[in-house]
Design an enzyme around this catalytic site. Sequence first.
Site, PDB file in Angstrom:
ATOM      1  N   LEU A  44       0.812  -1.217   0.000  1.00 48.54           N
ATOM      2  CA  LEU A  44       0.000   0.000   0.000  1.00 48.54           C
ATOM      3  C   LEU A  44       0.844   1.266   0.000  1.00 48.54           C
ATOM      4  CD1 LEU A  44      -3.180   0.763   1.977  1.00 48.54           C
ATOM      5  CD2 LEU A  44      -1.174   2.188   2.460  1.00 48.54           C
ATOM      6  N   LEU A  45       0.445   2.182  -0.850  1.00 49.89           N
ATOM      7  CA  LEU A  45       1.044   3.530  -0.886  1.00 49.89           C
ATOM      8  C   LEU A  45       0.033   4.480  -0.265  1.00 49.89           C
ATOM      9  CD1 LEU A  45       2.279   5.301  -4.170  1.00 49.89           C
ATOM     10  CD2 LEU A  45       0.275   6.142  -2.954  1.00 49.89           C
ATOM     11  N   ASN A  46       0.526   5.429   0.564  1.00 48.36           N
ATOM     12  CA  ASN A  46      -0.360   6.559   0.871  1.00 48.36           C
ATOM     13  C   ASN A  46       0.353   7.883   0.678  1.00 48.36           C
ATOM     14  OD1 ASN A  46       0.342   5.187   3.571  1.00 48.36           O
ATOM     15  ND2 ASN A  46      -0.528   7.025   4.410  1.00 48.36           N
ATOM     16  N   ASP A  47       0.460   8.738   1.645  1.00 47.41           N
ATOM     17  CA  ASP A  47       0.854  10.132   1.402  1.00 47.41           C
ATOM     18  C   ASP A  47       2.171  10.316   0.636  1.00 47.41           C
ATOM     19  OD1 ASP A  47      -0.999   9.976   3.418  1.00 47.41           O
ATOM     20  OD2 ASP A  47       0.200  11.033   4.893  1.00 47.41           O
ATOM     21  N   GLN A  63       4.563   7.200   1.626  1.00 45.96           N
ATOM     22  CA  GLN A  63       4.262   6.272   2.710  1.00 45.96           C
ATOM     23  C   GLN A  63       4.023   4.891   2.100  1.00 45.96           C
ATOM     24  OE1 GLN A  63       3.396   6.945   6.492  1.00 45.96           O
ATOM     25  NE2 GLN A  63       5.229   7.858   5.628  1.00 45.96           N
ATOM     26  N   TYR A 106       6.290   7.837   9.711  1.00 45.04           N
ATOM     27  CA  TYR A 106       5.110   8.507   9.157  1.00 45.04           C
ATOM     28  C   TYR A 106       5.507   9.725   8.314  1.00 45.04           C
ATOM     29  CZ  TYR A 106       1.393   5.827  11.503  1.00 45.04           C
ATOM     30  OH  TYR A 106       0.498   4.864  11.882  1.00 45.04           O
ATOM     31  N   ASP A 168       3.304  14.899  10.909  1.00 45.94           N
ATOM     32  CA  ASP A 168       3.410  15.374   9.523  1.00 45.94           C
ATOM     33  C   ASP A 168       4.077  16.753   9.397  1.00 45.94           C
ATOM     34  OD1 ASP A 168       1.897  13.075   9.222  1.00 45.94           O
ATOM     35  OD2 ASP A 168      -0.001  14.139   8.923  1.00 45.94           O
ATOM     36  N   GLU A 223      -4.469  16.772   9.237  1.00 49.22           N
ATOM     37  CA  GLU A 223      -3.269  16.034   8.859  1.00 49.22           C
ATOM     38  C   GLU A 223      -2.536  16.790   7.748  1.00 49.22           C
ATOM     39  OE1 GLU A 223      -4.047  11.453   9.910  1.00 49.22           O
ATOM     40  OE2 GLU A 223      -4.960  12.024   8.031  1.00 49.22           O
TER      41      GLU A 223
HETATM   42  C1  FRU Z   1      -2.410  10.757   6.334  1.00 50.85           C
HETATM   43  C2  FRU Z   1      -1.668  10.032   7.458  1.00 50.85           C
HETATM   44  C3  FRU Z   1      -0.669  10.950   8.142  1.00 50.85           C
HETATM   45  C4  FRU Z   1       0.326   9.989   8.702  1.00 50.85           C
HETATM   46  C5  FRU Z   1       0.387   8.931   7.630  1.00 50.85           C
HETATM   47  C6  FRU Z   1       0.627   7.539   8.119  1.00 50.85           C
HETATM   48  O1  FRU Z   1      -2.902   9.883   5.390  1.00 50.85           O
HETATM   49  O2  FRU Z   1      -2.576   9.499   8.391  1.00 50.85           O
HETATM   50  O3  FRU Z   1      -1.260  11.809   9.098  1.00 50.85           O
HETATM   51  O4  FRU Z   1       1.565  10.584   8.933  1.00 50.85           O
HETATM   52  O5  FRU Z   1      -0.854   8.980   6.947  1.00 50.85           O
HETATM   53  O6  FRU Z   1       0.808   6.670   7.048  1.00 50.85           O
END
Ligand code: FRU
Length: 492
Positions: A44-47, A63, A106, A168, A223
Amino acid sequence: MEWTKEQRYRTMEDVSEDEIQALAKTVNQCPWRQSFHIQPVTGLLNDPNGFSYFNGEYHLFYQWFPLGPVHGLKHWYHTKSKDLVHWENVGMAIEPSNEFDRHGAYSGSGIEHDGKLYLMYTGNTRDEYWNRHPYQCLAVMNRDGSIVKMDTPVIAEVPSGYTDHFRDPKVWKNGDLFYSVIGAQRKNETGSVVLYRSRDLIDWQFAGEVKTGLGEEFGYMWECPDYFEMNGQGVFLFSPQGLIAKGDHYQNIYQSGYVIGSPIDLENNELDHGDFHELDRGFDFYAPQTTVDHQGRRILVGWMGLPEIDYPTDSNGWAHCLTLPRELKIKDGKLIQQPVPELNLLHGKMVEISRSVENENVRLDNFEGDVYELLAEFSDSNAREFGVELRVGENEKTVIKYDAVEKKVVFDRTSSGESFAEEFGAIRKCTMDNAEKISFRIFVDVSSVEVFVNDGVEVFTGRIFPDKNSNGISVFARGGHTNVKAVKWNIN
Ligand code: FRU
């Protein structure tokens, strides 16, 4: 499949190469792998994180949970590019490894200092009762690409008055000082952002909460804050959680947006600003981050996904991608977002058509595909509604249209293919007055659509999961006529 805590927090040391290879095989069999978007090799990819121009290249981290399509032990993955279009997967950048980030490296940001790229991020930790304690940490990337983590956090405590939702950091420089905004939840469970300052990026002083006009009733957590100045104005971007849907607004589980005002008053932590605007009016967009490049351009990339939503690719062991890079400008008190011009480098074979459409739906013969850019411009319309249909198949279509009665742009993914996130609805709309002319600049990848309306006045982003044979493109007008000029470039 339910993932246990143990499965989510395994370290990579405990994972065999065979297991990774088997997962990569499942991922690569997925029919919805993207073709020109940044996506994870597995998991999984996020931010987007640490977005920066450094040492002659763009660096964009994200992420990453490598082991599956769930939120678990987060790492930073590193990609880089010379042109914002062709990205090289560099590999793991920051791995959780010590007592200050053992439950996840994070989100955070990057800034050049003394010829190195400083990456400030949140170290997530949990105690035996699973209570969080966040640390703000630092890693430094050298010109040769090697990354060294500092042994101790640069901010070890949550400032008093705030909960452990404190994360963050986004850093920028003003004069001789560095500043960082950090997302923070007040003890009364309302969202806010706090400010720190530093001379050297290592020793940070708490400067206080940023006083905005949004008060204490704008969600329960903010966030991924970001702050920059442009044309003598201050722009504050953040991702508030807990806004209640209202009309066409705040339709997704969480939102991302901005306010524009005078430059932040760094003595008094005050930000005087106008209304909050959503950055994207589509479905899948969160936690964007900006950087300024060597040409002075302010560029934004977002996560094309949302927390807490299952996606159809989950069953293939991966989830999400990043959006295309968008250049930001301010016009009439709002941000305009345009795909960076470098994206033209992707242009392959071109086809075009110019015609009038009246009470009909016309399938465009030479306009098929699942990976392309399409520019559709409508003029002299008196139709009740008009627009384009993409990824059209026997029972599938994705509709982008203008409803001239409601004066709204509409993105309808009701029949786009495999459905998901249905509890949040499959239609997004946004008001567009003075629409003498409507243009949609649309980037279609295997499983996503990004629509830039009227040169970036509004943007709609959405994942779609159609059949691979649903490749048609149509234009239509109902209740009258329109003239359409459409140009399509294959993206190879
Ligand atoms: C936003 C978040 C950030 C956190 C990160 C964790 O999507 O919840 O606040 O640093 O993702 O993966």
